[in-house]
Motif scaffolding. Sequence first.
Motif, PDB file in Angstrom:
ATOM      1  N   LEU A 119     -16.193  -0.953  31.846  1.00  0.00           N
ATOM      2  CA  LEU A 119     -15.167  -0.761  32.869  1.00  0.00           C
ATOM      3  C   LEU A 119     -14.577  -2.101  33.272  1.00  0.00           C
ATOM      4  O   LEU A 119     -13.360  -2.290  33.310  1.00  0.00           O
ATOM      5  CB  LEU A 119     -15.787  -0.054  34.072  1.00  0.00           C
ATOM      6  N   LEU A 120     -15.473  -3.057  33.552  1.00  0.00           N
ATOM      7  CA  LEU A 120     -14.989  -4.368  33.986  1.00  0.00           C
ATOM      8  C   LEU A 120     -14.038  -4.951  32.956  1.00  0.00           C
ATOM      9  O   LEU A 120     -12.938  -5.397  33.281  1.00  0.00           O
ATOM     10  CB  LEU A 120     -16.171  -5.314  34.194  1.00  0.00           C
ATOM     11  N   PHE A 121     -14.470  -4.920  31.706  1.00  0.00           N
ATOM     12  CA  PHE A 121     -13.624  -5.535  30.670  1.00  0.00           C
ATOM     13  C   PHE A 121     -12.299  -4.814  30.573  1.00  0.00           C
ATOM     14  O   PHE A 121     -11.228  -5.429  30.555  1.00  0.00           O
ATOM     15  CB  PHE A 121     -14.338  -5.513  29.322  1.00  0.00           C
ATOM     16  N   LEU A 122     -12.386  -3.498  30.557  1.00  0.00           N
ATOM     17  CA  LEU A 122     -11.122  -2.759  30.422  1.00  0.00           C
ATOM     18  C   LEU A 122     -10.238  -3.054  31.606  1.00  0.00           C
ATOM     19  O   LEU A 122      -9.032  -3.300  31.458  1.00  0.00           O
ATOM     20  CB  LEU A 122     -11.430  -1.267  30.318  1.00  0.00           C
ATOM     21  N   GLY A 123     -10.860  -3.103  32.777  1.00  0.00           N
ATOM     22  CA  GLY A 123     -10.076  -3.428  33.978  1.00  0.00           C
ATOM     23  C   GLY A 123      -9.433  -4.778  33.820  1.00  0.00           C
ATOM     24  O   GLY A 123      -8.223  -4.962  33.973  1.00  0.00           O
TER      25      GLY A 123
ATOM     26  N   SER B 157      -2.859   6.107  29.323  1.00  0.00           N
ATOM     27  CA  SER B 157      -3.807   6.032  28.197  1.00  0.00           C
ATOM     28  C   SER B 157      -4.848   4.964  28.494  1.00  0.00           C
ATOM     29  O   SER B 157      -6.001   5.067  28.080  1.00  0.00           O
ATOM     30  CB  SER B 157      -3.049   5.650  26.918  1.00  0.00           C
ATOM     31  N   MET B 158      -4.475   3.956  29.279  1.00  0.00           N
ATOM     32  CA  MET B 158      -5.448   2.933  29.633  1.00  0.00           C
ATOM     33  C   MET B 158      -6.183   3.286  30.911  1.00  0.00           C
ATOM     34  O   MET B 158      -7.383   3.098  31.038  1.00  0.00           O
ATOM     35  CB  MET B 158      -4.735   1.574  29.781  1.00  0.00           C
ATOM     36  N   LEU B 159      -5.453   3.839  31.863  1.00  0.00           N
ATOM     37  CA  LEU B 159      -6.084   4.102  33.173  1.00  0.00           C
ATOM     38  C   LEU B 159      -7.097   5.225  33.055  1.00  0.00           C
ATOM     39  O   LEU B 159      -8.171   5.178  33.667  1.00  0.00           O
ATOM     40  CB  LEU B 159      -5.010   4.438  34.188  1.00  0.00           C
ATOM     41  N   GLY B 160      -6.788   6.212  32.197  1.00  0.00           N
ATOM     42  CA  GLY B 160      -7.708   7.341  32.055  1.00  0.00           C
ATOM     43  C   GLY B 160      -9.129   6.863  31.807  1.00  0.00           C
ATOM     44  O   GLY B 160     -10.024   7.092  32.635  1.00  0.00           O
ATOM     45  N   PRO B 161      -9.348   6.142  30.744  1.00  0.00           N
ATOM     46  CA  PRO B 161     -10.693   5.656  30.492  1.00  0.00           C
ATOM     47  C   PRO B 161     -11.258   4.892  31.685  1.00  0.00           C
ATOM     48  O   PRO B 161     -12.420   5.093  32.065  1.00  0.00           O
ATOM     49  CB  PRO B 161     -10.480   4.716  29.304  1.00  0.00           C
ATOM     50  N   LEU B 162     -10.434   4.108  32.336  1.00  0.00           N
ATOM     51  CA  LEU B 162     -10.932   3.366  33.496  1.00  0.00           C
ATOM     52  C   LEU B 162     -11.545   4.330  34.507  1.00  0.00           C
ATOM     53  O   LEU B 162     -12.674   4.170  34.962  1.00  0.00           O
ATOM     54  CB  LEU B 162      -9.802   2.580  34.151  1.00  0.00           C
ATOM     55  N   VAL B 163     -10.781   5.373  34.778  1.00  0.00           N
ATOM     56  CA  VAL B 163     -11.243   6.316  35.802  1.00  0.00           C
ATOM     57  C   VAL B 163     -12.566   6.937  35.377  1.00  0.00           C
ATOM     58  O   VAL B 163     -13.552   6.926  36.105  1.00  0.00           O
ATOM     59  CB  VAL B 163     -10.166   7.398  36.025  1.00  0.00           C
ATOM     60  N   VAL B 164     -12.585   7.406  34.101  1.00  0.00           N
ATOM     61  CA  VAL B 164     -13.811   8.063  33.629  1.00  0.00           C
ATOM     62  C   VAL B 164     -14.995   7.116  33.793  1.00  0.00           C
ATOM     63  O   VAL B 164     -16.024   7.455  34.395  1.00  0.00           O
ATOM     64  CB  VAL B 164     -13.670   8.462  32.152  1.00  0.00           C
TER      65      VAL B 164
ATOM     66  N   PRO C   8      -2.895  -0.819  41.921  1.00  0.00           N
ATOM     67  CA  PRO C   8      -3.966  -0.245  42.760  1.00  0.00           C
ATOM     68  C   PRO C   8      -5.082   0.408  41.949  1.00  0.00           C
ATOM     69  O   PRO C   8      -6.258   0.152  42.204  1.00  0.00           O
ATOM     70  CB  PRO C   8      -3.229   0.781  43.609  1.00  0.00           C
ATOM     71  N   ILE C   9      -4.716   1.201  40.955  1.00  0.00           N
ATOM     72  CA  ILE C   9      -5.776   1.964  40.270  1.00  0.00           C
ATOM     73  C   ILE C   9      -6.715   0.996  39.587  1.00  0.00           C
ATOM     74  O   ILE C   9      -7.940   1.051  39.751  1.00  0.00           O
ATOM     75  CB  ILE C   9      -5.138   2.938  39.269  1.00  0.00           C
TER      76      ILE C   9
ATOM     77  N   ILE D 298     -12.938   3.741  24.768  1.00  0.00           N
ATOM     78  CA  ILE D 298     -12.273   2.458  24.506  1.00  0.00           C
ATOM     79  C   ILE D 298     -11.208   2.626  23.438  1.00  0.00           C
ATOM     80  O   ILE D 298     -10.134   2.021  23.500  1.00  0.00           O
ATOM     81  CB  ILE D 298     -13.322   1.405  24.114  1.00  0.00           C
ATOM     82  N   HIS D 299     -11.466   3.499  22.481  1.00  0.00           N
ATOM     83  CA  HIS D 299     -10.421   3.762  21.481  1.00  0.00           C
ATOM     84  C   HIS D 299      -9.165   4.267  22.160  1.00  0.00           C
ATOM     85  O   HIS D 299      -8.058   3.789  21.899  1.00  0.00           O
ATOM     86  CB  HIS D 299     -10.920   4.786  20.463  1.00  0.00           C
ATOM     87  N   ILE D 300      -9.377   5.232  23.049  1.00  0.00           N
ATOM     88  CA  ILE D 300      -8.195   5.773  23.755  1.00  0.00           C
ATOM     89  C   ILE D 300      -7.466   4.630  24.447  1.00  0.00           C
ATOM     90  O   ILE D 300      -6.266   4.427  24.303  1.00  0.00           O
ATOM     91  CB  ILE D 300      -8.641   6.835  24.784  1.00  0.00           C
ATOM     92  N   TYR D 301      -8.240   3.848  25.164  1.00  0.00           N
ATOM     93  CA  TYR D 301      -7.665   2.730  25.910  1.00  0.00           C
ATOM     94  C   TYR D 301      -6.834   1.848  24.977  1.00  0.00           C
ATOM     95  O   TYR D 301      -5.722   1.456  25.296  1.00  0.00           O
ATOM     96  CB  TYR D 301      -8.807   1.954  26.537  1.00  0.00           C
ATOM     97  N   SER D 302      -7.408   1.621  23.788  1.00  0.00           N
ATOM     98  CA  SER D 302      -6.743   0.683  22.879  1.00  0.00           C
ATOM     99  C   SER D 302      -5.352   1.159  22.498  1.00  0.00           C
ATOM    100  O   SER D 302      -4.475   0.348  22.238  1.00  0.00           O
ATOM    101  CB  SER D 302      -7.586   0.505  21.617  1.00  0.00           C
ATOM    102  N   ILE D 303      -5.185   2.481  22.443  1.00  0.00           N
ATOM    103  CA  ILE D 303      -3.850   2.983  22.063  1.00  0.00           C
ATOM    104  C   ILE D 303      -2.805   2.305  22.919  1.00  0.00           C
ATOM    105  O   ILE D 303      -1.834   1.731  22.442  1.00  0.00           O
ATOM    106  CB  ILE D 303      -3.782   4.517  22.248  1.00  0.00           C
TER     107      ILE D 303
END
Lengths: 500, 170, 543, 100, 669
Positions: free
Chosen positions: E356-360, E470-477, E385-386, E110-115
């Motif tokens: 995941l849901l929240f980040l999505g 930076s946001m999609l990566g975490p989503l995928v993981v 799409p992603i 989530i930190h990564i995502y936040s960037i």
Amino acid sequence: MWTAFFQAADYQAIKPEILLTIFGLGILLLEFLVEKRDRYLNAVAALIGLGFAAYQISWFWTRLAGGAPYVGFDGRFTLDTFALFLKLIIVVATAIVVLLSLKYLEIEDANLGEYYALLLFSSVGMMFLASGTDLIVLFLGLEVMALCEYVLTGFLRGNRRSNEASVKFFLLGAFSSGLLLYGMSLLYGIGGSTKLSVISEELAKRPVSDPLSWVAMITLLAGLFFKVAAVPFHQWTPDAYEGAPTSITAFISVGPKVASFTILLRILFACIRPLAMEWQALMVGVAIATMTLGNLAAITQTNIKRFFGYSTISHVGYLLLGVIAAAGVGAGEATQGQKDGLTAVVIYLLVYAFMNLGAFSVIIMMRRKDLVGDEIDDLSGLMSRAPGHAILMLIFLLSLAGVPLTGGFIGKYFIFLSLIETGHYYLAVLAVAYAVVALYYYFRIVVVMFMKKAADTIPLATGVGLGIALAVTAVFTLVIGIYPEPFIVLATEAVRPFFS
Amino acid sequence: MQLQKIAFFILSVLALGSAILVITRRNAVHSAMWLIATLFSVGGIYLMLRAEFLFAVQIILYVGGIMVLFLFVVMLVNLDVAARQAQFSRQWLLGLVTVAVLAGELVYGLYRGHAALRLAPAGVAAATGGNTEAVGLALYQNYTLPVEIASIMLLVAMVGAVVMAKKKLE
Amino acid sequence: MQFFHDHILSIILFTPLVGMIPLLFIPGENKQAIRWWSNIVMFADFLVSLPLVFWFSNEAPKEQLFEFVERHEWIPSIGAQYHLGIDGISFLLIMLTTVLGFLSVLSSWTAVQDRLKEYYAMFMLLQVGMLGVFMSLDFFLFYVFWEVMLVPMYFIIGVWGGPRKLYAAIKFFLYTLAGSVLMLLGILTLYFRYHSDTGVYTFNLLDLMQHANAWPLHLQFWVFWAFMIGFAIKVPMFPFHTWLPDAHVEAPTAGSVILAGVLLKMGTYGFIRFSLPLLPQASSNPTIVRVMVTLSIIAIIYGALVSLMQRDMKKLIAYSSVSHLGFCTLGIFALNPHGLSGSVIQQINHGISTGGLFLIVGLIYERRHTREIREFGGLSNVMPIYATLFMIIMLSSVGLPLLNGFIGEFTILQGAFEVSWHWAAWAVAGIVLGAAYLLWLYQRTMFGTCDNPKNQVLKDLNWREIMTLVPLIVWAFWIGLYPKPFFRVLDKPVAAIVERLNPNFFNAPVPANAKAAPAPDASRPGVVAAAAHPNAQVPEAAH
Amino acid sequence: MIPPEYYLLLGTGLFTIGVIGVLTRRNVIVILMSIELILNAVNINLVAFSQWFKSVDGQVFAIFVITDAAAEAAVGLGLIIALFRNKETVNADEIDLLKW
Amino acid sequence: MLEHIWLIPLLPATGALIQLLFGRKLKNAAVSVISVGLPGVSFVWAVGCFVELLSRPERTFLKTVYLWLPAGAFHLSNGALAQLNVNVGFQLDPLSAVMMLIVTGVGFLIHIYSIGYMGHEGGYYRFFGYMNLFMFSMLVLVLADNFLMMFAGWEGVGLCSYFLIGFYFQRKSAADAGKKAFIVNRIGDAGFLLGVMLITVTFGTLNFHEVTAMARSGRFAVGDGVITAICILLFVGATGKSAQIPLYIWLPDAMEGPTPVSALIHAATMVTAGVYMVARSNALYVLAPKALLVVAVIGAATAIWAASIGLVQYDIKKVLAYSTVSQLGYMFLACGVGAFAAGIFHVMTHAFFKALLFLGAGSVIHALSGEQDMRKMGGLRHKIPITFATLAVATLAISGIPGLAGFFSKDEVLWKSYSSAYGSPALWAVGWITAGLTAFYMFRLLFLTFWGESRVEHEVEHHIHESPWSMLGPLVVLAALSLFGGYLNWPAETFGRFLEPVFENSLAASAPKYAHSTELGLMALSIVIALVGLGIAYVVYIKRQNLRERLAEEPGTFHRILLNKYYVDELYDALFVNRTKNLGNALAAFDLGVVDGGVNGAGWLTRMSAEVSRLWDTWVIDGIVNVSAMAVKLLSYPARVLQTGLVQSYAWLITLGVLIFMAYYLVHY
């Protein structure tokens, strides 16, 4: 038959009084010799005389302390530590008053030799009062003191207030001494002699409910309470204080007060002791009334001299509490509480003399050419005008209010202690409560001095005499507060004579 | 003895009566006069009590000295004005009542306790010689100190009177 | 050095007084000099008090409670002595006093502009008074300091205070004086009683303590109430607290800091030092305990509720003090080690946190000359440093774990809980509310948009101002993260007091699971105290 | 021989009258006279007692009382004159500058 | 590595310190490096510790750092003497290991995502400072070896959530939500604290392993009153932190915070703290069946209650919030029936897919530049799409479609709720229905967002864009984790076994006493209900659009009630404020905006009582003082009256005095 006639020792014993009288007369003569601008010599002379007297008295002390008192003049005059201690207070007080008066009289343009002469004479009267053990001596001493007071109160003849004050004071004084005398005459009737010791023996033989002794006691007490200004015999005080020349206000608020308490103690403990429980009961009422009235009335005053009149009354209330605690002294072994009670009174008188005179020596500086300066508001902003004096005044006020590290606290401390020791818890609580009230009104002045804008810019009427007076009073007020030990010792020695 | 009693009663009535007149007269001069009368009758009482010296003092000093002084002063202050004003203060009734009550209390008290009311045992006959001599001796033997003090007192009175009465300070 | 060691208390005590004398000779218009000198003096006082930290030992035997004792005759004829000495409790409070004393003086560098000389002189006098109260082991001496300290405080409020200063000042003075004179009567009663029992006049605390159990219960009762009123007014406990808000609101910042930081502690200190050890039966009497605890709990909740309502920051903090000190008194009258030591710790905490909060408010007041909460908002946009420091101190006052407040509050609650869970339950309510009013204050002042133009131009803190706060913050974290030293210092005196109140406290049987409990190291005097009883040896044996 | 009680009563009477005078009269001088009455009452007591005790003490005391009366009169009248100089009156209830 | 386990919390702490002190001076890049790097390191470290732990014979590792709170001697409730010493110490056992990995791992992502997400927000450094601070507190919470330290962490996370919810503090609503969250939590904490104290006086220690040991030593009978009390009190704390009935109200409002915050704190980690705490004190709970029952019932109730509210929400994050609440309900249900392992398992999977849901959702919002209302979305699946893909995975996972993480955990929970000793068909039924509701509202969300024609406003329309990597990566993981995370416990309950040492005899409580067939049957049923939910959603939101509009236009009573979240906030107002009689008024009052946030109910009460007490203060207590001052003045009046200045009245008073004396004599003698 001629034994009692002219004993050298007797005249040794009244040497201080004689000295002062001589100096008084001397000043009266000096009056005609010196120029108007050298009038200060009168004061100097008076001071010298007082100095001699003080020296003499302390010399007596060294001889008498711890030993038996000297009784002279056919047993009508007793020189004991008690008398000496109070004489010393009186002399010192008078000296300080002399110092106060110089500048003030110049401003009032009444710098006469008679003034100082009368001061000395009245202190002579007081000193006789202190060591008289005979109704006549006491009475005469009282009268000498009183007459001088009347005259001095009215000394500024041109000033109507001064004049009215003196007339009032005189009429009431004469009236009260009439009462006093009536009581004394009855006591004579009871005792068949005017000597206190004899009278008290005779009194002891009578039942406590005996009307004669009661009437005697009551009238006597009425006269004495008038002198010490206890409610309801107090009313002359504020008026006389307000009207009298400030220096004299200072004087009558201390000297005569002390003297009156000496005679009060003498009569209570050396004469009408057999009625101790009775007069104690009366006195409780009087004391409560006195403290109440003194403290409450002081709150609303605007004239500072009058204010101090009431404050004096409240202090009298405290002193009476001490007397109450001591009641019964002399009959058998005195309890610690009673001893402390008497000690309290004596210490309190000592402290009171200094702090009150100190306060007055600040007040007296408010009197400047074309500015009467006896309203509380005249002190406004003193801190910004004369910080030194303001701080000194603060010290005196704190002391009067009884805050620790000032002499006033020591006095109150002993009063409270004695009350608790003798089980007068409710009086103690009352006294404590009024201590708070007292603080409240004393701090009215503090507020005015420190937190108000300056009222005027005219410099204070200072002078050498005033400076010395301030220094002395302040030093003693503080020293007694911080290191009271020697004074306590003196006081305990001073009250020893009362414990048979 | 009866004679004595009668004399006593006459004198006391005189004293009290004149005393009452003293405090009731409108004109101060009259009051002074009546006071003198009172003093005389009191003097008489002294005489009855064998206090000749005191009697003399009473007459000479009191009447001859003090009362004259009084009269002077009364004359000095213009009495015609004073005499025309009300002579009794507004609280006179109050005062009267109070004193009455007080006197009542006194009398009642004394009456109630008169059984216990007794003086110290009467003394034996006084020293030889006249009363005057006795008094004189007493004054200068046992009462030297009071005499001294009295002298100071009179001095004070003198100074005081001067200070008060002289035209202007200086 | 030896001399210094032996007389350190007197030296700490009189440094400000001595420093005051030169101050009086500095010409009044030379303001910088006055400021510098005063700060130097107060800092010097702090420095000389510092050695205590290293020299204060718990190695002294248990019966020797007080260290650095100085004892000289003062007024032999009434048995009053110049008798100083400290134990752990007074030690902590003294450190608090010297630190806060310096900080408050430092904080008034620019805040006070007129009559500087008097101002600083007053503070020095005040310092002397407060230190004296915490040091004196002689009742008379104690009383003297106790009273003397009122005067400078009166002037600080009355001269440099706000609009209603006179009212506030006299109210403060009368309230406290009324209390203390009653206390005096209590003191005299004990004094007299001791004399009539032993024929000796003494104000010596230790002697009186020795005698404490001999006093009949009714006497103890009366004296306790006399003391109680005196101390309760000082604390202030409900319902004697009303002088506090006025005094705080009107007093200058530094005054409030000292008032909240130190003066209030004198009341609680009085309870711990005098009421409890001198009147054990009375103070452990169920009725009295119930009354005191009830009052404390009322204070806790009541203070918190009222704080919620305040529109004036200072007033809010003042009432929060009522609440916090409620915790202190609650801890005291739990009468067990947790309660007592917690209470002392909490007193220190309150000194730090509330002192800090007052400084914070003072800083903003200096800039805007108002304390109305609604005047502010969104300050964290313009004054980020200020906001951060404010946050930390606020949190420490809220009692967030890892900050000082929590340690005190938890220990107190624990102590209370050990007596009755009701108490703890009520007090916990206080904690919840505490969070409420402080967070709300913070939110209203710091958060939101900074739309008031007056606020948009505010300057952030300068170095001096930061420096006044940093020490407090450091201290807060210290207590929060590593409170051990403080507890160590407190163990012995607290144990002693508890033993006076309940001699069997440490004789209680030791549970079977003592082994399971983490081994208490033997060096801890609390344990030593326990060990003093034969059958309390087990915990040592346990490990 | 007349018992001392009689004199006592006489004295009390005079005393009372004197007090009444002090309380009721306006004229200061007359008040002063009333005080003199009181003093005389005292003297009567004293002398009566001294006769009863067959000792001169009482009389001596009385003498001093008279002396005092003289002194008081002197000073008092002096004051009164000064008063009269200041405000042309000798009425007690016009001396009211100082109150409360 | 284990020896230095304390580094794990400390690293983020340093990050926080740096940010809050000097962040203002740093460049965004530097900020990112520091405060994403440090949690990363601590994640690595955590993994290292985990591996080391596995390599050890005994499953529990204890590390005492220093003696924290030596509070001194006290008396146990049984009157025995004890010493209270609380350490700063860490305990790493399977349970805390799992939590530690979740926190660090998900947190790191989530930190990564936040960037990316916070890239162009103001107060970048502040955000990361708080995030790191949160990591620290959370790690303290999960790694603590005693209740007090746990409480420290507990308070810490509460505080961080306060700051992060109120991150956009310019928005009043945000600030209020933050306060509401904190204070509601405080109420829970009060319970927790009392529980802790009760533990102290009962056990004489706060260390987990000691308490557990004593609890299992058999000193306490099952159903022991004190233990029950402890458990209830602790659970009160849990309800606060984990948003259970009745204290769940803060969580929906908490959505005011930035989305990553919602993901980290209000989905993955903090809110599960309560579950962790209950699981941690399982030894106590198994001694207190009543408490367990309470936990189970509350859990179940919350699950269905929140789910039902979630059915009708339009704010995408609100839906997720309520779903979180309901999922937490599941977890407590599991714990309540003694299946702590199941609970924790669900915690883990939930962490994956809910994060995941929240980040999505965040990504969606990001794409729509801040739009959160689903009615203004739709037809996004080709545009982003992603995001769509990952969200779909998450949705499938949470609604328990077989093969994904959610399925396994949820099924485990349901099965245990039916089968365990403390379980019952009723509990299962509730859980089962909830599963259906879940499926429905999740797919509703999916369909509304991605299917149908776009309802997006036009100015937003044309710059819809896919988020940066930076946001999609975490989503995928996270998507991957949600896909396969379930297999940790399947086929052979590896996960459960791994946790055994922690839950020892509590497993016995949840041991299945039914045939395998029953389990399969139930499993089938849950699959069915999930599909049903899916189906209905499909029908309503894709096939028969008009139906949806109808619902929207004139919602039925029940629907309206749901829309208003059962009027609970209003109810609380009504209860606390007690100034409104019917809910309508309450609603009106609420709309008018009762002055502060959600606890305004309590707020009002306190304000009133405070007002009262303030009046009392100014009028009564001050009154006494001032009146007495006045009385003094009044009393001094008589003195003045007497002082007439007339000499004769003075003389009169003197006479009066004599008279009184005389009277005294006559009366008394």
